[in-house]
Design a protein around this motif. Structure first.
Motif, short mmCIF file in Angstrom:
data_model
loop_
_atom_site.label_atom_id
_atom_site.label_comp_id
_atom_site.label_asym_id
_atom_site.label_seq_id
_atom_site.Cartn_x
_atom_site.Cartn_y
_atom_site.Cartn_z
N LYS A 113 25.88 16.17 25.27
CA LYS A 113 26.21 15.59 26.59
C LYS A 113 25.81 14.12 26.67
CE LYS A 113 23.74 18.64 28.89
NZ LYS A 113 23.28 19.52 27.81
N THR A 114 24.54 13.83 26.35
CA THR A 114 24.08 12.44 26.47
C THR A 114 24.90 11.53 25.56
OG1 THR A 114 21.84 13.17 26.97
CG2 THR A 114 22.08 10.91 26.20
N THR A 115 25.09 11.99 24.32
CA THR A 115 25.84 11.17 23.36
C THR A 115 27.23 10.85 23.89
OG1 THR A 115 24.64 12.36 21.64
CG2 THR A 115 26.51 11.02 20.94
N GLY A 335 17.40 7.75 19.85
CA GLY A 335 16.83 9.06 19.52
C GLY A 335 17.85 10.10 19.12
N ARG A 336 19.14 9.70 18.99
CA ARG A 336 20.15 10.64 18.51
C ARG A 336 20.55 10.20 17.11
NH1 ARG A 336 18.20 11.08 23.39
NH2 ARG A 336 19.06 12.78 24.60
N PHE A 337 20.01 10.89 16.12
CA PHE A 337 20.22 10.53 14.72
C PHE A 337 20.02 9.04 14.52
CE2 PHE A 337 21.57 11.06 10.46
CZ PHE A 337 21.40 12.41 10.23
N ILE A 350 15.14 9.67 13.42
CA ILE A 350 14.57 10.26 14.65
C ILE A 350 15.70 11.00 15.34
CG2 ILE A 350 13.43 9.80 16.86
CD1 ILE A 350 11.78 8.62 14.65
N ASP A 351 15.47 12.25 15.71
CA ASP A 351 16.53 12.98 16.41
C ASP A 351 15.96 13.89 17.49
OD1 ASP A 351 19.63 13.57 16.09
OD2 ASP A 351 18.59 15.40 16.69
N TYR A 352 16.72 14.00 18.56
CA TYR A 352 16.30 14.75 19.75
C TYR A 352 16.49 16.26 19.59
CZ TYR A 352 15.91 15.48 24.85
OH TYR A 352 15.53 15.87 26.11
N ALA A 353 17.02 16.72 18.44
CA ALA A 353 17.32 18.15 18.28
C ALA A 353 16.11 19.00 18.68
CB ALA A 353 17.70 18.42 16.83
N HIS A 354 16.27 19.83 19.66
CA HIS A 354 15.18 20.71 20.09
C HIS A 354 15.70 22.10 20.39
CE1 HIS A 354 16.75 18.53 23.60
NE2 HIS A 354 16.66 19.71 24.18
N THR A 355 16.83 22.45 19.77
CA THR A 355 17.33 23.82 19.85
C THR A 355 17.63 24.25 18.41
OG1 THR A 355 19.64 23.14 19.95
CG2 THR A 355 18.49 23.32 22.05
N GLN A 360 19.67 22.79 13.21
CA GLN A 360 20.44 23.18 12.02
C GLN A 360 21.52 22.13 11.71
OE1 GLN A 360 21.83 27.22 11.97
NE2 GLN A 360 23.52 26.74 10.59
N ASN A 361 22.22 21.71 12.77
CA ASN A 361 23.25 20.67 12.59
C ASN A 361 22.69 19.42 11.96
OD1 ASN A 361 25.88 21.23 13.62
ND2 ASN A 361 24.89 21.58 15.58
N VAL A 362 21.55 18.98 12.49
CA VAL A 362 20.96 17.73 12.03
C VAL A 362 20.48 17.87 10.59
CG1 VAL A 362 19.11 16.11 12.42
CG2 VAL A 362 20.32 17.04 14.33
N LEU A 363 19.85 19.03 10.30
CA LEU A 363 19.36 19.22 8.94
C LEU A 363 20.53 19.32 7.95
CD1 LEU A 363 16.34 21.54 9.66
CD2 LEU A 363 16.24 19.41 8.36
N1 LIG Z 1 28.34 18.05 19.40
C1 LIG Z 1 27.15 18.45 18.98
N2 LIG Z 1 26.98 19.68 18.43
C2 LIG Z 1 25.79 20.09 18.00
N3 LIG Z 1 24.68 19.33 18.04
C3 LIG Z 1 24.77 18.11 18.57
C4 LIG Z 1 26.00 17.60 19.08
N4 LIG Z 1 25.78 16.35 19.55
C5 LIG Z 1 24.48 16.10 19.37
N5 LIG Z 1 23.86 17.14 18.79
C6 LIG Z 1 22.45 17.28 18.45
O1 LIG Z 1 21.79 17.58 19.67
C7 LIG Z 1 20.80 16.61 19.98
C8 LIG Z 1 20.89 16.25 21.45
O2 LIG Z 1 22.07 15.49 21.67
P1 LIG Z 1 22.39 14.97 23.12
O3 LIG Z 1 21.17 14.36 23.68
O4 LIG Z 1 23.62 14.17 23.06
O5 LIG Z 1 22.67 16.37 23.82
P2 LIG Z 1 22.48 16.83 25.35
O6 LIG Z 1 23.55 17.85 25.56
O7 LIG Z 1 22.48 15.67 26.24
O8 LIG Z 1 21.06 17.53 25.35
P3 LIG Z 1 20.09 17.83 26.64
O9 LIG Z 1 20.64 19.08 27.29
O10 LIG Z 1 18.79 18.08 26.00
O11 LIG Z 1 20.14 16.63 27.54
C9 LIG Z 1 21.12 15.41 19.10
O12 LIG Z 1 19.96 14.74 18.78
C10 LIG Z 1 21.79 16.05 17.90
O13 LIG Z 1 20.83 16.50 17.02
#
Ligand SMILES: Nc1ncnc2c1ncn2[C@@H]1O[C@H](COP(=O)(O)OP(=O)(O)OP(=O)(O)O)[C@@H](O)[C@H]1O
Ligand SMILES: [Mg+2]
Length: 491
Positions: A113-115, A335-337, A350-355, A360-363
């Protein structure tokens, strides 16, 4: 504003006293913040019931109360069947329905979402629009930014932001819509023009009863699209066709549809993609033509995020050339990759992955980028979904060569308990270094040439939350500091 006018979008209500002459200066849902002339709306929260504070609000000068139950008080009480809806509708009315006058894009889903909001902001900026963002990192109104507490604020704050955007002559707004916000009705009263769905995996199951409930909450954005607002403008849903739950989202809306994907048939598709440590390349086919995309954003998930952003931008009338140029020049999101480069001969990300899924995606993405070893430094937050801890730990040992578990906002929980939840049934090798700085130091000082160190979980966050106190902590800053020390004092 007259109270009667404020209530014009609430179809049925009863009043305990005449309200014709009541003039309203503001709205409030917290009696501690109530000011003279406000209407106080009694909201039922998880822990407290706002009805208890109605009389306090009157003492502070509230001129009327909006409630679901009768309250004995000197001012008129407006009885409604749902104060959540009433707050959203009254807030929108108070600020002259600001979201109707903006082109508003909402983005929902578990990850991305943020990205996507930032990618869209860059595209619209290049398209010479004045933009606003509401999301996890901050609220941006034109050139001004404000810190935030929640990804999606309460209905009153939200309408105020839209109003401020109108005042700042913002005409394009992009907003992250969390499942909590949808479930709690914080976005009733928002006139979305485009709703984007990214993907859905297990997250926030601490809040939602189960996956179906989470899915239902997320699909509300699409079910509510175009309900009762500005009917002159067409509304669209932009949906990831590769998601296993795509069909459910498609069915939940009666508005226009645009799909995107890599594997399934879709309106916007990425073809012939290649990925490297410098970025991604692919051919993007769309209903208005095809373009080559070369972007510094890394990994397959970045391609999905670009397709989603392109879908919304195409619907908003942005030419493909602008979208192409924007993806080429994007700096990515904090903080996104995010790579950290201090002249060292190994990679640090640095990555925000916290699920489990995003980790898994990031790794996997990191794996695609190096033949060297991968170290991951990661932890799980306290007071949040416990079921994802063991999954995140398992993903870490499955995909990384070296695993260091550490603290990530333990909040009120004992960090030892969090580590136990992560590792009790864990198969594979790992070490635990609870001090996050020491964990990062260990990972960096023992990395070899061509390795990659992934520091996951905190991304842009600048704090570590322990027992209700937020201590300053910034993964990027800490990594830079240690890398500088290593350069000055080579071992
Ligand atoms: N399309 C995607 N599919 C799977 N993983 C993604 C995707 N985009 C980003 N990520 C991973 O998820 C992390 C969070 O990305 P992002 O902040 O854009 O998501 P978000 O939906 O805003 O999360 P939150 O609900 O925590 O605000 C990234 O750091 C990246 O590792
Ligand atoms: Mg976010």
């Amino acid at each position: 504003m007259k109270l009667k006018k404020l209530l014009r979008f609430i179809p049925f209500y009863k009043v305990t006293k005449p309200i014709e002459e009541v003039i309203v200066k503001g709205l409030s849902m917290d009696s501690r913040m109530t000011e003279s002339g406000d209407v106080f709306v009694c909201m039922r929260g998880e822990d407290v019931d706002g009805h208890q504070f109605a009389r306090d609000a009157v003492t502070k000068g509230a001129v009327a109360i909006i409630a679901e139950e009768l309250i004995e008080t000197s001012v008129p009480v407006v009885l409604v069947n749902d104060t959540t809806r009433a707050l959203a509708m009254a807030s929108s009315a108070f600020y002259q329905c600001p979201s109707e006058q903006l082109h508003l894009i909402g983005v929902t889903g578990t990850n991305g979402k943020t990205t996507i909001t930032y990618l869209l902001d860059e595209i619209f900026h290049m398209h010479k629009k004045k933009t606003g963002i509401i999301g996890t990192i901050q609220v941006k109104i034109g050139d001004r930014t404000f810190p935030v507490k929640n990804t999606t604020p309460d209905a009153l704050t939200l309408q105020k932001y839209f109003h401020q955007m109108r005042q700042a002559r913002v005409n394009q707004a992009v907003m992250e819509v969390s499942s909590h916000a949808l479930d709690q009705g914080r976005v009733y009263g928002c006139d979305f023009d485009i709703a984007v769905f990214t993907n859905l995996t297990r997250d926030h199951l601490d809040y939602h009863e189960n996956f179906d409930d989470y899915l239902r909450a997320k699909s509300l954005l699409f079910a509510q699209l175009g309900n009762g607002y500005n009917k002159d403008r067409e509304k669209f849903a932009v949906i990831n066709k590769d998601s296993p739950v795509a069909k459910k989202f498609i069915k939940s809306t009666s508005q226009g549809l645009l799909t995107y994907g890599i594997y399934e048939e879709a309106d916007i598709k990425a073809e012939d993609y290649t990925m490297s440590e410098t970025g991604t390349s692919f051919v993007m086919s769309t209903p208005i033509g095809s373009v080559n995309i070369n972007s510094p954003l890394m990994g397959l998930f970045s391609i999905y995020n670009m397709l989603a952003a392109a879908g919304a931008a195409v619907l908003a009338g942005v030419p493909l050339k602008t979208i192409q140029r924007s993806f080429e020049q994007t700096k990515g999101v904090r903080g996104r990759f995010e790579p950290v480069r201090q002249g060292q001969d190994f990679g640090v990300v640095i990555d925000y992955a916290h699920t489990p899924d995003s980790l898994q995606n990031v790794l996997q993405t990191v794996n695609d980028l190096t033949r060297g070893a991968i170290t991951v430094v990661v932890g799980c937050g306290g007071d949040r979904d416990r079921s994802k801890r063991s999954l995140m730990a398992q993903v870490s040992v499955n995909y990384a060569d070296r695993v260091i578990f550490t603290n990530d906002n333990p909040r009120s929980e004992d960090p030892k308990q969090i580590f136990r939840d992560m590792t009790t049934h864990l198969k594979g090798s790992y070490e635990v270094i609870d001090d996050r700085k020491e964990a990062i130091r260990k990972a960096l000082t023992t990395a070899n040439t061509s390795d990659i160190v992934l520091i996951a979980g905190k991304g842009h966050e600048t704090y570590q939350e322990i027992n209700g106190v937020r201590y300053h902590f910034d993964d990027c800053e800490v990594a830079r500091e240690i890398l500088r020390e290593m350069k000055e004092r080579p071992s």
